[in-house]
Motif scaffolding. Sequence first.
Motif, PDB file in Angstrom:
ATOM      1  N   ARG A 186      20.524 -26.964 -13.127  1.00  0.00           N
ATOM      2  CA  ARG A 186      21.779 -26.675 -12.431  1.00  0.00           C
ATOM      3  C   ARG A 186      22.582 -25.609 -13.157  1.00  0.00           C
ATOM      4  O   ARG A 186      23.255 -24.779 -12.513  1.00  0.00           O
ATOM      5  N   GLU A 241      32.695 -21.350  -4.276  1.00  0.00           N
ATOM      6  CA  GLU A 241      31.455 -22.061  -4.523  1.00  0.00           C
ATOM      7  C   GLU A 241      31.725 -23.423  -5.163  1.00  0.00           C
ATOM      8  O   GLU A 241      31.095 -24.432  -4.796  1.00  0.00           O
ATOM      9  N   THR A 279      33.009 -25.844  -2.666  1.00  0.00           N
ATOM     10  CA  THR A 279      31.993 -26.273  -1.704  1.00  0.00           C
ATOM     11  C   THR A 279      31.022 -27.277  -2.310  1.00  0.00           C
ATOM     12  O   THR A 279      30.743 -28.330  -1.729  1.00  0.00           O
ATOM     13  N   HIS A 280      30.496 -26.960  -3.473  1.00  0.00           N
ATOM     14  CA  HIS A 280      29.434 -27.777  -4.056  1.00  0.00           C
ATOM     15  C   HIS A 280      29.890 -28.613  -5.256  1.00  0.00           C
ATOM     16  O   HIS A 280      29.141 -29.467  -5.730  1.00  0.00           O
TER      17      HIS A 280
END
Length: 253
Positions: A58, A78, A81-82
């Motif tokens: 990751r 980003e 969102t994640h």
Amino acid sequence: MDATAIAAAAAPAPGFGHFIAQSDAVGKFLLGVLVVMSIASWGLILAKGVTQFLRGKRSMTFLDFFWNARSLDAVQAELNTHGARDPFSHLSAHALHAQAHHARYGAAKLSEAGTANDFITRTIKKVLDEETTQLESGLTTLATIGATAPFVGLFGTVWGVYHALLAIGMSGAGTLDKVAGPVGEALIMTGIGLAVAIPAVIAYNAFTRSNRVLSARLDAFAYELHSFLTLGEAPGAGVQTATVRPLKPATAN
């Protein structure tokens, strides 16, 4: 076949099963301690190994996105969102939030005192400390198992040899075959202690080295991130070629 031969044939063969069967409460307790140590050690090794693999994967994904993003606003989008799923994204999320929070509210509390630069620096240091603590979780247990398991096994061996010699002395049979079997069985505990300790020591050294490398990379990234947030460009950006564009700082919402 005489009575001695019949008794020898009927006697249980020396080995691990016979050693456990003739062990007293102390011997069984020490064996139980070694079994618990082994289960805890392998549980930590597997858990930290899987966590380390996922963390590395990751982290590489996020760093690849970060360095190819056009601005810190894209990085913030980003993260929104994640979410933050690795040390680098966790650090970025907190640093970006600290910049936006200080720009919106200023130094409203003692924890936010100072300039935006000071507040971002404290936030980054706090996150680095949190990540270091998380990386080192479980290592103390592995180190303790690796250091103490051989001595627990040795204690079991000494205890077994002591009782074996007492039994031999009471029986009055001091021949080699009567001594070697019980003493050899007692050495099983030392072997078990080493079998528990060796994987724990190897895993501890491997995890420690991996954590040291990750911490160094995280420190370097924190320095770059701090420069982006406070200066709007990376260190040394002034000597970059014209084709390299620094990240734009995120705008406060």
